[in-house]
Scaffold this motif. Structure first.
Motif, PDB file in Angstrom:
ATOM      1  N   TRP A 361      45.190  28.076 -15.178  1.00 55.91           N
ATOM      2  CA  TRP A 361      45.974  26.515 -14.288  1.00 55.91           C
ATOM      3  C   TRP A 361      47.030  26.437 -15.972  1.00 55.91           C
ATOM      4  CZ3 TRP A 361      46.284  21.654 -16.516  1.00 55.91           C
ATOM      5  CH2 TRP A 361      46.540  20.615 -15.505  1.00 55.91           C
ATOM      6  N   ARG A 365      50.812  25.514 -15.401  1.00 56.48           N
ATOM      7  CA  ARG A 365      51.137  24.183 -15.957  1.00 56.48           C
ATOM      8  C   ARG A 365      52.729  24.114 -17.074  1.00 56.48           C
ATOM      9  NH1 ARG A 365      49.158  23.297 -11.872  1.00 56.48           N
ATOM     10  NH2 ARG A 365      51.510  23.100 -11.488  1.00 56.48           N
ATOM     11  N   LEU A 458      45.554  29.135  -6.922  1.00 56.70           N
ATOM     12  CA  LEU A 458      46.385  28.854  -8.599  1.00 56.70           C
ATOM     13  C   LEU A 458      47.827  30.001  -8.367  1.00 56.70           C
ATOM     14  CD1 LEU A 458      44.638  28.697 -11.487  1.00 56.70           C
ATOM     15  CD2 LEU A 458      46.000  27.070 -10.354  1.00 56.70           C
ATOM     16  N   TRP A 498      47.973  19.179  -5.168  1.00 54.92           N
ATOM     17  CA  TRP A 498      47.631  18.641  -6.664  1.00 54.92           C
ATOM     18  C   TRP A 498      48.018  17.382  -6.366  1.00 54.92           C
ATOM     19  CZ3 TRP A 498      44.532  21.269  -9.805  1.00 54.92           C
ATOM     20  CH2 TRP A 498      44.205  22.918  -9.288  1.00 54.92           C
TER      21      TRP A 498
END
Length: 607
Positions: A361, A365, A458, A498
């Motif tokens: 993650w 990001r 993901l 998200w």
């Protein structure tokens, strides 16, 4: 008989010590029967007249014999009781004057001083509900529990000097008052108190640290897996065990929670670095960030702990914090350190699944923030064998149908992107069923299925970032239909799964800027002459992802008004029907669609 036998016995001997003259006995008897004399008024307190008539007891050898006489003991008892009664009268008067109901028509019955005194002797805590006056010198009592007051008898028993008697109406000195003694907090006997009653944490927690830790464990862990139904308590237990075993992940979790709250309140990213200490959230974030870095460096010096799950998790959370602060230089340093720590393991699959999820993650990001290729390989779960084919809902027959029809045209979309579109379609259908609560199959409710789709969240985003580069690592470029579709799918994924856009657009602005630049070049080259509906969807996704204060949003709305006019759409319902052929869900885009249509009408009227 001899002289010994005729000597007087001990009972016949006289008692000269007890014998008293008859006149003295009569005076004593007359004094007992006489009425008590009226006490003379006390002289004003001045010089020698205000001095106490008491004296030192058991300290002067000459007064030892006189200190145990009956009249001296009476004087001592009289003085102590008068002081006691005077203090009770003052206390009752002060309590009555501070009563809020004393001016009402009905007044509750007050207890007499004797009753109040007896009640205090039965109960150890003192009544602390009465407010303090401006002249009161008693210590602060708000929120503090007190034990019983020291009794006068106990004071005279332990003291060698008797306090002087103070006239009525005057205030006794502070040292003569019998203050209540503060009782210890019951939580003081249990570890860190109510914050950590069983002393489980490696460091003491303050109130703010506890609130941040609760926010991380109760709120942020639930948002870590977007499609979770069974993993809430499991994920909380995982992070709770980490913070209990090592202080590095504890400070990292507190720093992450403080940074999240700072981002939500608008304090991060920092616009003015000189005001970093003006916000308590930013202060907590920087303070625990520095403590985490110190503990991580200390742990890296130990070969046994250098690649532990606790330190890897702490560094991974540090990278998440740097994402919120928006500092690419710090991100590169932490990513390089995390990569070296993971390299000490055999492979990434050797790391615990929850920590591996956090690493992936964080890596994704960072890729979304900098629009670069992920550095860690992805460990994808196998598809569950019992997972059935997902039956679409009433809108699903048209979901992404128009987009998939473009795959039949050679050279528009690559094979890797087509496979990503199919994965995103299945993930979107499952995600909407989970979020709407309309799951129909028991197989879809299993924990294995949930873990698979949470990992697919993901993997789809990882594939979208990785597809921007060739196998040799060269950048493909976004100035094509494929590049625009890839960026639009990335924005759609981060909006529906998200919820980052448009709320977190200020943190992740690179995809929006890249889509705007790619659309400018492709529109000028005439790439959408035969597929204007695709252009409308691309502009719609860009306009919904950018907040109103972004300059890119004005560009998206202006170009969308032109494309809608050329396509002949007359209402927002027609616009919605067109968007259903691409990636679109009413849960996230229904309200923006209607608002955007109103803006389009205003733009067309100005023209």
């Amino acid at each position: 008989m001899d002289a010994k036998t005729h000597s007087p016995s001990a009972h016949d001997r006289p008692l000269p010590l007890l014998a008293k003259p008859a006149a003295r006995l009569a005076a004593i008897e007359e004094g007992r029967n006489a009425t008590s004399k009226q006490r003379r008024p006390r002289k004003p307190a001045s010089s020698a007249a205000a001095r106490s008539t008491l004296f030192w007891v058991h300290s002067d050898p000459q007064s030892v014999s006189g200190g145990t006489r009956e009249e001296t003991l009476k004087r001592i008892r009289s003085h102590v009781m008068s002081e006691h009664n005077r203090k009770k009268r003052l206390e009752n008067t002060k309590r009555y004057n501070n009563k809020p109901w004393k001016n009402l028509a009905f007044q509750p019955v007050e207890s007499t001083p004797s009753t109040a005194s007896s009640d205090r002797s039965q109960h150890s805590p003192v009544d602390t509900t009465s407010s303090q006056s401006s002249q009161d010198t008693t210590p602060e009592r708000d929120g503090v529990q007190f034990s019983a007051c020291v009794q006068p008898k106990q004071a005279t028993k332990n003291a060698s000097v008797l306090p002087a008697r103070v006239p009525m109406g005057s205030v006794s000195p502070p040292q003569d008052r019998y203050y209540p003694v503060k009782a210890p907090d019951p939580w003081a006997y249990l570890g860190q108190g109510s914050k950590d009653p069983f002393d489980m944490m490696p460091v003491a927690l303050s109130d703010r640290m506890l609130r941040h830790l609760q926010h991380f464990l109760c709120d942020l862990t639930r948002a870590a897996y977007p499609l979770q139904r069974h993993s809430k308590s499991k994920l909380q237990s995982h992070w709770a065990s980490l913070v209990q075993t090592d202080p590095a992940p504890l400070h990292a979790c507190i720093c992450c929670a403080a940074s999240n709250l700072a981002v939500m309140s608008g304090d991060l990213p920092l616009v003015d670095p000189t005001k970093r200490w003006s916000s308590p959230l930013v202060f907590d974030s920087f303070q625990h960030r520095g403590e985490t870095i110190r503990l991580v460096n200390q742990g890296l010096s130990d070969p046994a702990r250098a690649s532990s799950d606790a330190l890897i998790a702490a560094v991974s959370i540090l990278i998440t914090i740097e994402i919120a602060s928006g500092n690419p230089d710090h991100l590169k340093i932490h990513l390089a350190g995390l990569r070296q720590m993971v390299a000490l393991r055999e492979n990434l699959a050797d790391v615990a699944p929850d920590i591996r999820f956090q690493i992936s993650w964080t890596d994704i990001r960072v890729s979304c923030l900098t629009l670069t290729k992920p550095i860690f390989p992805f460990v994808r779960y196998a598809r569950p064998s019992q997972l059935p084919n997902l039956v679409p809902d009433r809108n699903a027959p048209t979901t992404a149908s128009r987009l998939l029809s473009l795959t039949q045209i050679p050279g528009i979309l690559g094979d890797a992107l087509v496979e990503i579109i199919y994965d995103l379609l299945e993930l979107t259908l499952y995600g909407e069923w989970v979020k709407s609560g309309t799951l129909y199959s028991q197989e879809l409710l299993s924990e294995e299925t949930e873990d698979y789709f949470n990992t697919e969240v993901l993997y789809v985003e990882y594939s979208l970032h990785n597809d921007r580069y060739t196998e040799t690592g060269a950048l493909k470029g976004d100035s094509s239909i494929e590049g625009c579709v890839r960026l639009a799918c990335l924005l759609f994924h981060n909006t529906t799964i998200w919820g980052f856009y448009p709320q977190m657009a200020v943190v992740f602005p690179r995809p929006i800027i890249a889509l705007r630049n790619a659309l400018e070049s492709t529109i000028l080259s005439g790439s959408y002459v035969l597929c204007r509906d695709l252009l409308i969807w691309l502009l719609f996704i860009g306009a919904c992802s950018a907040p109103p204060y972004f300059a890119e949003r004005s560009y998206f709305v202006s170009e969308l008004a032109s494309a809608v006019s050329l396509h002949g759409l007359q209402s927002w319902q027609e616009l919605r029907a067109l968007l259903l052929g691409f990636f679109y869900v009413d849960r996230c885009y229904m309200i923006p669609c209607r608002e955007l249509w109103d803006e389009i009408q205003m733009v067309q009227q100005r023209r």
